[in-house]
Write an enzyme that holds these catalytic residues in place. Structure first.
Site, short mmCIF file in Angstrom:
data_model
loop_
_atom_site.label_atom_id
_atom_site.label_comp_id
_atom_site.label_asym_id
_atom_site.label_seq_id
_atom_site.Cartn_x
_atom_site.Cartn_y
_atom_site.Cartn_z
N ARG A 15 0.42 -1.26 0.00
CA ARG A 15 -0.30 0.03 0.06
C ARG A 15 0.81 1.57 0.36
O ARG A 15 0.25 2.59 -0.14
CB ARG A 15 -0.32 -0.08 1.68
CG ARG A 15 -2.02 -0.94 0.92
CD ARG A 15 -3.30 -0.65 2.17
NE ARG A 15 -3.24 -1.16 3.17
CZ ARG A 15 -3.50 -0.57 4.18
NH1 ARG A 15 -4.16 0.40 4.23
NH2 ARG A 15 -3.52 -1.67 4.79
N GLN A 75 15.09 -13.58 4.18
CA GLN A 75 13.92 -14.30 4.45
C GLN A 75 13.45 -14.40 2.94
O GLN A 75 12.16 -13.60 2.43
CB GLN A 75 12.53 -13.61 5.35
CG GLN A 75 11.47 -14.37 5.60
CD GLN A 75 9.96 -14.04 6.07
OE1 GLN A 75 9.78 -12.83 5.77
NE2 GLN A 75 9.17 -14.67 6.73
N TYR A 348 28.21 32.63 -0.07
CA TYR A 348 28.11 31.77 -0.12
C TYR A 348 29.54 31.08 0.71
O TYR A 348 30.96 32.17 -0.64
CB TYR A 348 28.22 31.03 -1.37
CG TYR A 348 28.40 29.89 -1.87
CD1 TYR A 348 27.56 29.15 -0.92
CD2 TYR A 348 29.31 28.68 -2.10
CE1 TYR A 348 27.96 27.16 -0.92
CE2 TYR A 348 29.99 27.70 -2.85
CZ TYR A 348 29.27 26.73 -2.07
OH TYR A 348 29.74 25.08 -1.70
C1 UD1 Z 1 0.24 -10.04 12.75
C2 UD1 Z 1 -0.21 -10.54 13.79
C3 UD1 Z 1 -1.69 -9.97 13.97
C4 UD1 Z 1 -1.20 -8.82 14.55
C5 UD1 Z 1 -0.66 -7.88 13.95
C6 UD1 Z 1 0.01 -6.18 14.69
C7 UD1 Z 1 0.50 -11.92 13.16
C8 UD1 Z 1 0.32 -14.11 12.36
N1 UD1 Z 1 -0.08 -11.91 12.96
O1 UD1 Z 1 -0.98 -9.93 11.80
O2 UD1 Z 1 -1.65 -11.27 15.41
O3 UD1 Z 1 -2.25 -8.38 15.45
O4 UD1 Z 1 0.18 -8.47 13.11
O5 UD1 Z 1 0.35 -5.18 13.79
O6 UD1 Z 1 1.29 -13.01 13.60
N2 UD1 Z 1 7.01 -10.21 7.89
C9 UD1 Z 1 7.57 -10.78 7.49
N3 UD1 Z 1 7.87 -11.86 6.80
C10 UD1 Z 1 6.37 -12.60 7.40
C11 UD1 Z 1 5.38 -12.12 6.93
C12 UD1 Z 1 5.63 -10.72 8.08
O7 UD1 Z 1 9.01 -9.80 8.26
O8 UD1 Z 1 6.73 -13.93 6.25
C13 UD1 Z 1 6.77 -8.82 8.76
C14 UD1 Z 1 6.08 -7.65 8.25
O9 UD1 Z 1 6.95 -6.94 7.14
C15 UD1 Z 1 5.77 -7.01 9.28
C16 UD1 Z 1 5.29 -7.54 10.44
O10 UD1 Z 1 5.99 -8.93 10.06
O11 UD1 Z 1 6.25 -5.75 9.77
C17 UD1 Z 1 3.40 -8.01 10.50
O12 UD1 Z 1 3.21 -8.49 9.16
P1 UD1 Z 1 1.82 -8.64 8.84
O13 UD1 Z 1 1.77 -9.74 7.88
O14 UD1 Z 1 0.96 -7.08 8.87
O15 UD1 Z 1 1.37 -9.63 9.80
P2 UD1 Z 1 -0.75 -9.04 9.86
O16 UD1 Z 1 -1.38 -9.63 9.01
O17 UD1 Z 1 -0.41 -7.89 10.41
#
Ligand code: UD1
Ligand code: MG
Length: 451
Positions: A15, A75, A348
């Site tokens: 986004r 990752q 300057y």
């Molecule tokens: C996650 C939590 C949720 C919480 C929310 C808070 C899990 C399963 N869920 O959901 O309970 O309420 O955050 O904001 O953990 N990321 C990685 N690698 C991945 C996936 C994510 O580095 O494979 C990082 C993302 O860049 C981000 C963070 O982890 O900084 C959270 O990932 P995001 O996909 O936003 O998780 P949510 O679905 O929001």
């Protein structure tokens, strides 16, 4: 007890609609990730591991700038938050102590909150950071069992009853390193998103008879940045916090809401900042300095008693010693201005050294660039540079020397000498009137009318 930080930063941030990875978008002139790392520094971590994925090369370069001891792990596929944490397993092999997991895109986290999480580890094996959400939306829900946390259920997997819970998961946790990696090894991906959820470690820990608790923080601290609008709001939040801290520490901000600060801005007690001043990265201002309206500073140091502006521009490498005066429409770059020197108008000064108590006249320019290379100008102490002097670098001006107004200085000037370098003036008696008559007659001929 030593602590290691794992900061998750592999997500794409769709986004943001950007080529730049989300965690590198700046808030207060520093990558969002630097804000998270700075909060983490409160724990004096023995190790910091950043999990990068999208645009990992750019993230790695930025991390090196922020903290050269931090380690970046990859990752390659974003298979979920547990999978992301698992990428730090090798980097933390043999590490004994607690791991604190945070997100690279939550820049408002307060160091005190991390300290409370680590403190809560004294009576729980696993600590989750939660918050009461005004609008719980799609956050994971914390299902409590008295004071202990029973499990976390993701929105997609939650029942209608569970979706009414307002105590939500921030995503942050603290746990013994060895235990955390043991639990993560057991996490599967049988859920609505087919992802490896970090949140599953709660239930897994409970199944082993471990104690799990939740620490609560203010919702504002856990706000993530997902769009440019969020980014702008995040900057605004940072600015109001930073201004409040400066006021509290004894800095006068005449119109606080018009002063823009960077993450690393340092301003000493009793310094005064007038309205509409921008502090770019790397600025330190000592006690009692005055920064007047509409000045723009970056990468510079302003000493005690110095006066800057209005409308001054200090660029990287500017060092202002005590009691220096830099006036309106003066630009300085990579230059040391010694004690009591004055550059008050329209100048300057670049790649230069200006000696003690030297006065630089209006319109002076150090011609530091020949189109290919940059050259230095060195001016001694107690020098008087006449207005509109051009100093063609490389050039040196000795102590107590002077330049005449309008000089174009191409050769060094020895101590105490006066340099005059301009075409001598010639006055032609009566010539002005004659010239004027000639021009008027010419115009009349052209227009065919009266003179
Ligand atoms: C996650 C939590 C949720 C919480 C929310 C808070 C899990 C399963 N869920 O959901 O309970 O309420 O955050 O904001 O953990 N990321 C990685 N690698 C991945 C996936 C994510 O580095 O494979 C990082 C993302 O860049 C981000 C963070 O982890 O900084 C959270 O990932 P995001 O996909 O936003 O998780 P949510 O679905 O929001
Ligand atoms: Mg999220």
């Amino acid at each position: 007890m030593s602590t290691a930080l794992i900061i998750l930063a592999a997500g794409k941030g769709t986004r943001m609609n950007s080529d730049l990875p989300k965690v590198l978008h700046p808030i207060a002139q520093a990558p969002m990730l630097a804000h998270a790392m700075r909060a983490g520094r409160a724990l004096a971590p023995a190790k910091t591991v950043i999990v990068a994925g999208h645009e990992a090369e750019a993230v790695t370069a930025a991390v090196a700038d922020i903290d050269e001891d931090a380690q970046v792990v990859l990752q390659t596929k974003q298979l979920g938050t547990a999978h992301a944490v698992d990428q730090a397993r090798t980097a933390l092999n043999g590490f004994e102590g607690d791991v604190v997991v945070l997100y690279g895109d939550t820049p408002f986290l307060q160091p005190e909150t991390l300290e409370r999480m680590v403190a809560a580890r004294a009576h729980a094996d696993l600590v989750i950071l939660g918050f009461q959400a005004a609008d719980p939306a799609r956050y994971g829900r914390l299902v409590m069992d008295g004071d202990s946390l029973e499990r976390i259920v993701e929105y997609k997997d939650a029942s209608d009853a569970e979706r009414t819970i307002k105590f939500c998961n921030s995503g942050l946790l603290a746990c013994d390193a060895k235990l955390l990696f043991e639990l993560i090894a057991k996490v599967g991906n049988k859920n609505a998103s087919s992802e490896y959820y970090l949140t599953d470690v709660v239930e897994l820990a409970r199944a082993e008879g471990r104690s799990v608790t939740a620490v609560a923080c203010d919702e504002a601290e856990t706000l993530g940045v997902n769009s440019r609008a969020d980014l702008a709001r995040a900057d605004a939040v940072f600015q109001s916090r930073a201004r409040a801290e400066l006021l509290e520490s004894g800095v006068t901000l005449m119109a606080p809401e018009t002063v823009y600060l960077s993450l690393d801005t340092v301003i000493g007690r009793d310094a005064v900042v007038e309205p509409n001043v921008v502090f770019g990265p790397g600025v330190t201002v000592e006690s009692g300095a005055l920064i007047r309206a509409f000045s723009h500073l970056e990468g510079c140091h302003v000493s005690r008693g110095a006066k800057v502006g209005p409308y001054a521009r200090l660029r990287p490498g500017t060092e202002l010693a005590e009691n220096t005066h830099i006036g309106n429409f003066v630009e300085i770059k990579n230059a040391a201005i010694a004690e009591g020197a004055k550059i008050n108008h329209l100048s300057y000064i670049g790649d230069a050294l200006i000696g003690t108590k030297t006065n630089i006249g209006a319109g002076t320019v150090t011609c530091n660039y020949d189109g290919v290379m940059k050259h230095r100008t060195e001016i001694g102490a107690n020098v008087f540079i006449g207005s509109n002097t051009l100093l063609v670098a490389p050039v040196k001006v000795g102590n107590e020397a002077m330049t005449a107004t309008g000089a174009v200085i191409t050769k060094d000037i020895e101590d105490g000498a006066l340099a005059i370098a301009r075409i001598p003036q010639v006055n032609k008696p009566g010539r002005a009137q004659k010239l004027m008559d000639l021009l008027r007659a010419k115009k009349a001929r052209r227009d065919g009318g009266d003179v």
